[in-house]
Structure formats: structure tokens, C-alpha cells
Scaffold this motif. Structure first.
Motif, PDB file in Angstrom:
ATOM      1  N   SER A  71     -35.096  56.939 -19.466  1.00 25.40           N
ATOM      2  CA  SER A  71     -34.543  56.032 -20.478  1.00 25.40           C
ATOM      3  C   SER A  71     -33.016  56.129 -20.518  1.00 25.40           C
ATOM      4  CB  SER A  71     -35.147  56.307 -21.854  1.00 25.40           C
ATOM      5  OG  SER A  71     -34.812  57.605 -22.300  1.00 25.40           O
ATOM      6  N   ILE A  72     -32.483  57.338 -20.387  1.00 26.45           N
ATOM      7  CA  ILE A  72     -31.022  57.489 -20.347  1.00 26.45           C
ATOM      8  C   ILE A  72     -30.469  56.936 -19.046  1.00 26.45           C
ATOM      9  CG2 ILE A  72     -29.142  59.173 -20.230  1.00 26.45           C
ATOM     10  CD1 ILE A  72     -30.682  60.828 -22.306  1.00 26.45           C
ATOM     11  N   LEU A  73     -31.141  57.238 -17.942  1.00 24.70           N
ATOM     12  CA  LEU A  73     -30.684  56.714 -16.651  1.00 24.70           C
ATOM     13  C   LEU A  73     -30.724  55.194 -16.620  1.00 24.70           C
ATOM     14  CD1 LEU A  73     -32.327  59.279 -14.198  1.00 24.70           C
ATOM     15  CD2 LEU A  73     -29.890  59.054 -14.746  1.00 24.70           C
ATOM     16  N   ASN A  74     -31.685  54.611 -17.315  1.00 26.81           N
ATOM     17  CA  ASN A  74     -31.768  53.144 -17.397  1.00 26.81           C
ATOM     18  C   ASN A  74     -30.546  52.557 -18.083  1.00 26.81           C
ATOM     19  OD1 ASN A  74     -33.853  51.695 -16.133  1.00 26.81           O
ATOM     20  ND2 ASN A  74     -35.347  52.622 -17.518  1.00 26.81           N
ATOM     21  N   LYS A  75     -30.021  53.252 -19.083  1.00 22.09           N
ATOM     22  CA  LYS A  75     -28.810  52.776 -19.748  1.00 22.09           C
ATOM     23  C   LYS A  75     -27.662  52.701 -18.741  1.00 22.09           C
ATOM     24  CE  LYS A  75     -29.639  54.347 -24.469  1.00 22.09           C
ATOM     25  NZ  LYS A  75     -29.036  55.045 -25.607  1.00 22.09           N
ATOM     26  N   TYR A  76     -27.537  53.734 -17.923  1.00 22.45           N
ATOM     27  CA  TYR A  76     -26.498  53.732 -16.903  1.00 22.45           C
ATOM     28  C   TYR A  76     -26.749  52.647 -15.855  1.00 22.45           C
ATOM     29  CZ  TYR A  76     -24.551  58.139 -18.623  1.00 22.45           C
ATOM     30  OH  TYR A  76     -23.949  59.111 -19.383  1.00 22.45           O
ATOM     31  N   SER A  94     -30.465  49.018 -10.009  1.00 23.83           N
ATOM     32  CA  SER A  94     -31.797  49.477 -10.405  1.00 23.83           C
ATOM     33  C   SER A  94     -31.783  50.981 -10.655  1.00 23.83           C
ATOM     34  CB  SER A  94     -32.816  49.144  -9.309  1.00 23.83           C
ATOM     35  OG  SER A  94     -32.590  49.965  -8.178  1.00 23.83           O
ATOM     36  N   LEU A  95     -32.781  51.425 -11.364  1.00 24.51           N
ATOM     37  CA  LEU A  95     -32.934  52.850 -11.631  1.00 24.51           C
ATOM     38  C   LEU A  95     -33.102  53.614 -10.315  1.00 24.51           C
ATOM     39  CD1 LEU A  95     -33.282  55.135 -13.691  1.00 24.51           C
ATOM     40  CD2 LEU A  95     -35.709  54.553 -13.803  1.00 24.51           C
ATOM     41  N   VAL A  96     -33.825  53.022  -9.389  1.00 22.02           N
ATOM     42  CA  VAL A  96     -34.050  53.651  -8.078  1.00 22.02           C
ATOM     43  C   VAL A  96     -32.722  53.838  -7.337  1.00 22.02           C
ATOM     44  CG1 VAL A  96     -35.169  53.337  -5.820  1.00 22.02           C
ATOM     45  CG2 VAL A  96     -36.392  52.747  -7.914  1.00 22.02           C
ATOM     46  N   GLU A  97     -31.866  52.826  -7.380  1.00 20.67           N
ATOM     47  CA  GLU A  97     -30.547  52.950  -6.719  1.00 20.67           C
ATOM     48  C   GLU A  97     -29.718  54.074  -7.330  1.00 20.67           C
ATOM     49  OE1 GLU A  97     -28.524  48.979  -5.448  1.00 20.67           O
ATOM     50  OE2 GLU A  97     -29.816  48.530  -7.184  1.00 20.67           O
ATOM     51  N   LEU A  98     -29.787  54.211  -8.638  1.00 16.73           N
ATOM     52  CA  LEU A  98     -29.020  55.261  -9.309  1.00 16.73           C
ATOM     53  C   LEU A  98     -29.565  56.637  -8.968  1.00 16.73           C
ATOM     54  CD1 LEU A  98     -26.770  56.026 -11.282  1.00 16.73           C
ATOM     55  CD2 LEU A  98     -28.413  55.725 -13.142  1.00 16.73           C
ATOM     56  N   LYS A  99     -30.892  56.776  -8.988  1.00 15.97           N
ATOM     57  CA  LYS A  99     -31.503  58.071  -8.722  1.00 15.97           C
ATOM     58  C   LYS A  99     -31.379  58.496  -7.252  1.00 15.97           C
ATOM     59  CE  LYS A  99     -35.244  58.873 -11.871  1.00 15.97           C
ATOM     60  NZ  LYS A  99     -36.705  58.769 -12.041  1.00 15.97           N
ATOM     61  N   MET A 159     -20.226  65.923  -7.931  1.00 17.12           N
ATOM     62  CA  MET A 159     -20.359  64.965  -9.029  1.00 17.12           C
ATOM     63  C   MET A 159     -21.679  64.213  -8.870  1.00 17.12           C
ATOM     64  SD  MET A 159     -17.687  65.301 -10.880  1.00 17.12           S
ATOM     65  CE  MET A 159     -16.671  64.111 -11.681  1.00 17.12           C
ATOM     66  N   SER A 160     -22.127  63.620  -9.980  1.00 21.37           N
ATOM     67  CA  SER A 160     -23.357  62.837  -9.942  1.00 21.37           C
ATOM     68  C   SER A 160     -23.052  61.392  -9.546  1.00 21.37           C
ATOM     69  CB  SER A 160     -24.023  62.865 -11.317  1.00 21.37           C
ATOM     70  OG  SER A 160     -23.357  61.990 -12.206  1.00 21.37           O
ATOM     71  N   PRO A 161     -24.081  60.634  -9.175  1.00 21.61           N
ATOM     72  CA  PRO A 161     -23.876  59.219  -8.845  1.00 21.61           C
ATOM     73  C   PRO A 161     -23.283  58.407  -9.993  1.00 21.61           C
ATOM     74  CG  PRO A 161     -25.993  59.947  -8.031  1.00 21.61           C
ATOM     75  CD  PRO A 161     -25.451  61.064  -8.876  1.00 21.61           C
ATOM     76  N   ILE A 162     -23.448  58.859 -11.223  1.00 16.91           N
ATOM     77  CA  ILE A 162     -22.880  58.142 -12.368  1.00 16.91           C
ATOM     78  C   ILE A 162     -21.370  58.020 -12.205  1.00 16.91           C
ATOM     79  CG2 ILE A 162     -22.447  58.261 -14.859  1.00 16.91           C
ATOM     80  CD1 ILE A 162     -25.258  59.550 -15.104  1.00 16.91           C
ATOM     81  N   TYR A 163     -20.747  59.093 -11.769  1.00 17.15           N
ATOM     82  CA  TYR A 163     -19.294  59.096 -11.572  1.00 17.15           C
ATOM     83  C   TYR A 163     -18.890  58.073 -10.503  1.00 17.15           C
ATOM     84  CZ  TYR A 163     -14.584  60.800 -10.667  1.00 17.15           C
ATOM     85  OH  TYR A 163     -13.239  60.883 -10.505  1.00 17.15           O
ATOM     86  N   TYR A 164     -19.616  58.038  -9.393  1.00 15.24           N
ATOM     87  CA  TYR A 164     -19.317  57.083  -8.318  1.00 15.24           C
ATOM     88  C   TYR A 164     -19.447  55.644  -8.813  1.00 15.24           C
ATOM     89  CZ  TYR A 164     -20.087  54.096  -4.284  1.00 15.24           C
ATOM     90  OH  TYR A 164     -20.020  53.065  -3.384  1.00 15.24           O
ATOM     91  N   PHE A 165     -20.545  55.344  -9.476  1.00 14.59           N
ATOM     92  CA  PHE A 165     -20.759  53.965  -9.923  1.00 14.59           C
ATOM     93  C   PHE A 165     -19.763  53.566 -11.007  1.00 14.59           C
ATOM     94  CE2 PHE A 165     -24.955  54.592  -7.897  1.00 14.59           C
ATOM     95  CZ  PHE A 165     -24.931  53.493  -7.052  1.00 14.59           C
ATOM     96  N   MET A 166     -19.318  54.528 -11.807  1.00 17.45           N
ATOM     97  CA  MET A 166     -18.278  54.237 -12.790  1.00 17.45           C
ATOM     98  C   MET A 166     -17.006  53.785 -12.065  1.00 17.45           C
ATOM     99  SD  MET A 166     -16.449  56.732 -15.587  1.00 17.45           S
ATOM    100  CE  MET A 166     -15.475  57.596 -14.351  1.00 17.45           C
ATOM    101  N   GLU A 167     -16.603  54.528 -11.034  1.00 18.87           N
ATOM    102  CA  GLU A 167     -15.410  54.159 -10.262  1.00 18.87           C
ATOM    103  C   GLU A 167     -15.621  52.843  -9.526  1.00 18.87           C
ATOM    104  OE1 GLU A 167     -12.467  55.400 -10.287  1.00 18.87           O
ATOM    105  OE2 GLU A 167     -12.795  57.316 -11.267  1.00 18.87           O
TER     106      GLU A 167
END
Length: 134
Positions: free
Chosen positions: A112-117, A124-129, A69-77
């Protein structure tokens, strides 16, 4: 329940000095409000739900580390969101957000999409990436 019978059991609310407003009857039988630090059945239910949430967060972390899974899934949880809430925060269709859970699709996302997340997760964007397991 009478005002003097309102439970004052130790709960997770006590740790943060938060008290819950409870309706009770006074000596004359009139409804009034009083504060409670908690009561055992509610404490058990709260503890069980927090345990389940923490387990889901750990599973999500493992799935990200394993490349499932991507980090988006983790941060959502981590932020106690579900797909509906997250999709409304980032203003995207649910099916599109689900696609972003796949590591291959996540890697292709624009900043730009990652910034929305990142904004939705208050990171921060860096933390997500650059997801790092804590």
C-alpha cells in the motif's frame, strides 16, 4: 526590444516546434507580443540545467545498482522531484520519505505504501519493486 529584433536562435524549443511568447514594441512603440524560437543565453542555461539533471539521474541509478539507495530515490530524480514535492505527492513526512531511500527500509515497505510511490511516479508497483537499470 523591437518586434523585428526578437531573437530566433536555434534552441531545444525548436526541436519540439514550441515557441516562446515574448513582449516587444511594434513600429509605433506600443507593446505587443511575438513568438521566438529562442535565444543563445537562454539556450545555454537550459542545456546546462538539463545536463545537470541527467547527471543526477545517472548518479541515482548507480547508487541504486550499488545498493546504496532504493529505487524511490532514482524515480524521484527521474521525475525531477525533490523531497518536498515527493512527500506531498505520497502524503508523508519528509523524514519518512528519506527513510524509504534506504534499501533496508524499502524492502520492508508494504504494497500500500509502495503503491503511493508508484502512483506518484506514474509507474506500476512491479516496476518500482523490480528496478531494472535501463
Amino acid at each position: 526590444m523591437k518586434e523585428e529584433e526578437v531573437p530566433q536562435d536555434k534552441s531545444d524549443l525548436c526541436k519540439s516546434n514550441i515557441k516562446e511568447l515574448i513582449y516587444a514594441t511594434d513600429k509605433d512603440g506600443n507593446y505587443t507580443t511575438t513568438l521566438s524560437t529562442g535565444w543563445e543565453p537562454k539556450t545555454i542555461a537550459l542545456s546546462n540545467s538539463l545536463k545537470e539533471i541527467n547527471e543526477r539521474i545517472e548518479i541515482a541509478k548507480t547508487q541504486v545498482i550499488n545498493g546504496e539507495m532504493s529505487p524511490i530515490y532514482y524515480f524521484m530524480e527521474l521525475n525531477r522531484m525533490d523531497i518536498s514535492i515527493l512527500s506531498s505527492y505520497v502524503e508523508m513526512w519528509k523524514w519518512r520519505v528519506k527513510r524509504h531511500f534506504k534499501p533496508k527500509n524499502f524492502a520492508a515497505l508494504s504494497d500500500s505504501i509502495l503503491n503511493k510511490y508508484a502512483n506518484a511516479f506514474n509507474i506500476s508497483l512491479v516496476e518500482l519493486k523490480n528496478f531494472k537499470s535501463e
